[in-house]
Scaffold this motif. Structure first.
Motif, PDB file in Angstrom:
ATOM      1  N   GLN A  44      18.953   7.853  22.469  1.00  0.00           N
ATOM      2  CA  GLN A  44      20.417   9.915  23.992  1.00  0.00           C
ATOM      3  C   GLN A  44      20.044  10.914  23.115  1.00  0.00           C
ATOM      4  O   GLN A  44      19.673  11.941  23.477  1.00  0.00           O
ATOM      5  CB  GLN A  44      20.723   8.847  24.510  1.00  0.00           C
ATOM      6  N   TRP A  45      20.459  10.813  21.607  1.00  0.00           N
ATOM      7  CA  TRP A  45      20.641  11.435  20.649  1.00  0.00           C
ATOM      8  C   TRP A  45      19.260  11.286  19.755  1.00  0.00           C
ATOM      9  O   TRP A  45      20.229  11.778  18.291  1.00  0.00           O
ATOM     10  CB  TRP A  45      22.431  12.146  20.191  1.00  0.00           C
ATOM     11  N   PRO A  46      18.590  11.760  20.011  1.00  0.00           N
ATOM     12  CA  PRO A  46      17.263  11.218  18.588  1.00  0.00           C
ATOM     13  C   PRO A  46      17.567  12.470  17.941  1.00  0.00           C
ATOM     14  O   PRO A  46      17.381  12.058  15.809  1.00  0.00           O
ATOM     15  CB  PRO A  46      16.393  10.918  19.014  1.00  0.00           C
ATOM     16  N   ASP A  47      17.270  14.026  17.777  1.00  0.00           N
ATOM     17  CA  ASP A  47      17.668  14.622  17.013  1.00  0.00           C
ATOM     18  C   ASP A  47      19.394  14.993  16.092  1.00  0.00           C
ATOM     19  O   ASP A  47      18.977  15.830  15.403  1.00  0.00           O
ATOM     20  CB  ASP A  47      17.509  15.801  17.325  1.00  0.00           C
ATOM     21  N   ASP A  48      20.416  13.906  16.666  1.00  0.00           N
ATOM     22  CA  ASP A  48      21.643  13.619  16.346  1.00  0.00           C
ATOM     23  C   ASP A  48      22.043  13.619  14.081  1.00  0.00           C
ATOM     24  O   ASP A  48      20.843  12.696  14.108  1.00  0.00           O
ATOM     25  CB  ASP A  48      22.433  13.702  16.895  1.00  0.00           C
ATOM     26  N   SER A  49      22.661  14.545  14.008  1.00  0.00           N
ATOM     27  CA  SER A  49      22.410  13.606  12.166  1.00  0.00           C
ATOM     28  C   SER A  49      22.570  11.898  12.076  1.00  0.00           C
ATOM     29  O   SER A  49      22.449  11.652  11.580  1.00  0.00           O
ATOM     30  CB  SER A  49      23.610  14.768  11.631  1.00  0.00           C
ATOM     31  N   ARG A  50      23.354  11.374  13.301  1.00  0.00           N
ATOM     32  CA  ARG A  50      23.936  10.326  13.312  1.00  0.00           C
ATOM     33  C   ARG A  50      22.419   9.410  13.776  1.00  0.00           C
ATOM     34  O   ARG A  50      22.926   8.099  13.037  1.00  0.00           O
ATOM     35  CB  ARG A  50      25.084  10.595  14.288  1.00  0.00           C
ATOM     36  N   ALA A 107      22.458   5.770  13.064  1.00  0.00           N
ATOM     37  CA  ALA A 107      22.595   4.876  13.762  1.00  0.00           C
ATOM     38  C   ALA A 107      21.465   3.437  14.117  1.00  0.00           C
ATOM     39  O   ALA A 107      21.825   2.567  14.025  1.00  0.00           O
ATOM     40  CB  ALA A 107      22.482   5.274  15.517  1.00  0.00           C
ATOM     41  N   LEU A 108      20.167   3.731  13.720  1.00  0.00           N
ATOM     42  CA  LEU A 108      19.085   2.719  13.529  1.00  0.00           C
ATOM     43  C   LEU A 108      19.763   2.053  12.267  1.00  0.00           C
ATOM     44  O   LEU A 108      19.131   0.407  12.293  1.00  0.00           O
ATOM     45  CB  LEU A 108      17.768   3.658  13.479  1.00  0.00           C
ATOM     46  N   LEU A 109      19.667   2.239  11.083  1.00  0.00           N
ATOM     47  CA  LEU A 109      20.276   1.082  10.427  1.00  0.00           C
ATOM     48  C   LEU A 109      21.568   0.428  10.321  1.00  0.00           C
ATOM     49  O   LEU A 109      21.036  -0.858  10.624  1.00  0.00           O
ATOM     50  CB  LEU A 109      20.526   2.303   9.181  1.00  0.00           C
ATOM     51  N   GLY A 110      22.220   1.080  11.533  1.00  0.00           N
ATOM     52  CA  GLY A 110      23.217  -0.446  12.290  1.00  0.00           C
ATOM     53  C   GLY A 110      22.755  -0.803  12.905  1.00  0.00           C
ATOM     54  O   GLY A 110      23.265  -2.452  12.664  1.00  0.00           O
ATOM     55  N   LEU A 111      21.572  -0.735  13.595  1.00  0.00           N
ATOM     56  CA  LEU A 111      21.235  -1.030  15.235  1.00  0.00           C
ATOM     57  C   LEU A 111      20.212  -2.769  14.332  1.00  0.00           C
ATOM     58  O   LEU A 111      20.961  -3.706  14.603  1.00  0.00           O
ATOM     59  CB  LEU A 111      20.465  -0.601  15.788  1.00  0.00           C
ATOM     60  N   GLU A 151      11.541  -0.224  10.256  1.00  0.00           N
ATOM     61  CA  GLU A 151      10.301   0.530  10.405  1.00  0.00           C
ATOM     62  C   GLU A 151      10.390   2.026  11.445  1.00  0.00           C
ATOM     63  O   GLU A 151       9.642   3.083  11.018  1.00  0.00           O
ATOM     64  CB  GLU A 151       9.203  -0.369  11.042  1.00  0.00           C
ATOM     65  N   LYS A 152      11.208   2.522  12.581  1.00  0.00           N
ATOM     66  CA  LYS A 152      11.214   3.223  13.421  1.00  0.00           C
ATOM     67  C   LYS A 152      12.131   4.420  12.488  1.00  0.00           C
ATOM     68  O   LYS A 152      11.547   5.394  12.822  1.00  0.00           O
ATOM     69  CB  LYS A 152      11.570   2.596  14.405  1.00  0.00           C
ATOM     70  N   LEU A 153      12.926   3.601  11.965  1.00  0.00           N
ATOM     71  CA  LEU A 153      13.949   4.529  10.999  1.00  0.00           C
ATOM     72  C   LEU A 153      12.802   5.592   9.642  1.00  0.00           C
ATOM     73  O   LEU A 153      12.763   6.508   9.947  1.00  0.00           O
ATOM     74  CB  LEU A 153      14.601   3.732  10.520  1.00  0.00           C
ATOM     75  N   ILE A 154      12.142   4.790   9.491  1.00  0.00           N
ATOM     76  CA  ILE A 154      11.153   4.986   8.186  1.00  0.00           C
ATOM     77  C   ILE A 154      10.102   6.546   9.082  1.00  0.00           C
ATOM     78  O   ILE A 154       9.751   7.318   8.558  1.00  0.00           O
ATOM     79  CB  ILE A 154      10.768   4.114   7.600  1.00  0.00           C
ATOM     80  N   SER A 155       9.716   6.022  10.170  1.00  0.00           N
ATOM     81  CA  SER A 155       8.739   6.801  11.154  1.00  0.00           C
ATOM     82  C   SER A 155       9.443   8.407  11.404  1.00  0.00           C
ATOM     83  O   SER A 155       8.612   8.639  11.531  1.00  0.00           O
ATOM     84  CB  SER A 155       8.489   5.494  11.772  1.00  0.00           C
ATOM     85  N   SER A 205      15.238  10.889   4.961  1.00  0.00           N
ATOM     86  CA  SER A 205      16.451  10.485   5.624  1.00  0.00           C
ATOM     87  C   SER A 205      17.177   9.386   4.150  1.00  0.00           C
ATOM     88  O   SER A 205      16.111   8.966   3.859  1.00  0.00           O
ATOM     89  CB  SER A 205      17.188  10.296   6.176  1.00  0.00           C
ATOM     90  N   SER A 206      18.830   9.826   3.971  1.00  0.00           N
ATOM     91  CA  SER A 206      18.742   8.636   2.945  1.00  0.00           C
ATOM     92  C   SER A 206      19.347   7.658   3.445  1.00  0.00           C
ATOM     93  O   SER A 206      19.007   5.849   2.616  1.00  0.00           O
ATOM     94  CB  SER A 206      20.446   8.895   2.810  1.00  0.00           C
ATOM     95  N   ALA A 207      18.945   7.466   4.772  1.00  0.00           N
ATOM     96  CA  ALA A 207      18.494   5.437   5.343  1.00  0.00           C
ATOM     97  C   ALA A 207      17.737   5.501   5.487  1.00  0.00           C
ATOM     98  O   ALA A 207      17.262   3.937   5.225  1.00  0.00           O
ATOM     99  CB  ALA A 207      19.332   6.077   7.263  1.00  0.00           C
ATOM    100  N   ALA A 208      16.833   6.392   5.657  1.00  0.00           N
ATOM    101  CA  ALA A 208      15.251   5.929   5.118  1.00  0.00           C
ATOM    102  C   ALA A 208      14.792   4.850   4.010  1.00  0.00           C
ATOM    103  O   ALA A 208      14.546   3.917   4.406  1.00  0.00           O
ATOM    104  CB  ALA A 208      13.869   7.189   6.378  1.00  0.00           C
TER     105      ALA A 208
END
Length: 249
Positions: free
Chosen positions: A196-202, A206-210, A228-232, A237-240
């Motif tokens: 719902q908030w793909p442009d949010d800094s979280r 959130a994808l990493l937590g998922l 893979e979605k997170l990296i794409s 990002s640091s999460a990537a």
């Protein structure tokens, strides 16, 4: 004359023959004694060498034991230091997230006031109550009261559906649920932030937590897709970066 000397010569010769074996026997006794003394001396020397070697070995073993004791004490000390460093690192990380959330909240407050005229007709929201409830949930999370924090954040999302804090509230609700090993509930809230908030800094976190909740449920396929979605979507990002490391394992 000769007849008179002959008996004397014979007597002297016999006496000499009797004395010679006795002298020879004494000579043999001295040599045997020397041989025995030398043998005993050699045997004692060998025993002393063995005793000395044994003493050296025991001394070396004692030194090695002392060295091992010293090494064990040193390792125990290093272990205590590492344990303390780890505890401090965890605390710093928690404080960092809370501080980051507070900073984001301050940045988002002007945006909320700017959009207030459009949201006013929908519902009358008390900004003070909204801020108070959000801060109360953060305080519970900061104090490690994950069950209370999860309930408070979920209640916040229902009470303030148009709040600018909504992405953060869902994210922290997911984090609190994940700490309680409620992976299904955590996945639901992480997924809402990412979708719902793909442009949010979280969103990247959130994808990493998922992915973490999916791995905890042994859903390796779903976890791989999330990473893979997170990296794409968020390659810088640091999460990537963390996601790339996980995919390598």
């Amino acid at each position: 004359m000769v007849q008179r000397l002959l008996p004397r010569l014979m007597a002297a010769l016999l006496a000499g023959l009797c004395i010679a074996p006795a002298a020879q026997a004494g000579l043999f006794d001295d040599e045997e004694a020397r041989a025995r003394v030398n043998a005993l001396r050699n045997e004692m020397g060998s025993r002393l060498d063995k005793l000395e070697a044994s003493a050296r070995a025991q001394l070396e073993l004692a030194n090695q034991i002392e060295q091992l004791k010293t090494e064990i004490a040193r390792l125990r000390g290093e272990n205590e230091v590492l344990s303390n460093d780890l505890a401090n690192a965890i605390k710093r990380q928690k404080d960092f997230y809370v501080d980051l959330d507070n900073r984001l909240r301050k940045l988002e407050t002007p945006a909320a006031s700017t959009e207030a005229p459009a949201a006013a007709p929908v519902a009358a929201v008390d900004p003070a109550a909204e801020s108070r409830d959000y801060e109360a949930a953060l305080t519970q999370l900061r104090g490690g009261k994950y069950k209370d924090a999860a309930g408070s954040f979920i209640a916040f999302t229902k009470a303030y559906p148009n709040s600018s804090f909504l992405p953060n509230a869902h994210f922290w609700a997911a984090s609190a649920l994940y700490q309680q090993k409620d992976n299904i509930g955590a996945a639901e809230h992480y997924g809402k932030v990412a979708s719902q908030w793909p442009d949010d800094s979280r969103a990247p976190d959130a994808l990493l937590g998922l992915a973490s909740t999916q791995q905890a449920r042994n859903d390796n396929v779903g976890a791989t897709r999330s990473l893979e979605k997170l990296i794409s979507r968020y390659p810088s990002s640091s999460a990537a970066q963390i996601a790339r490391q996980r995919l390598k394992k």
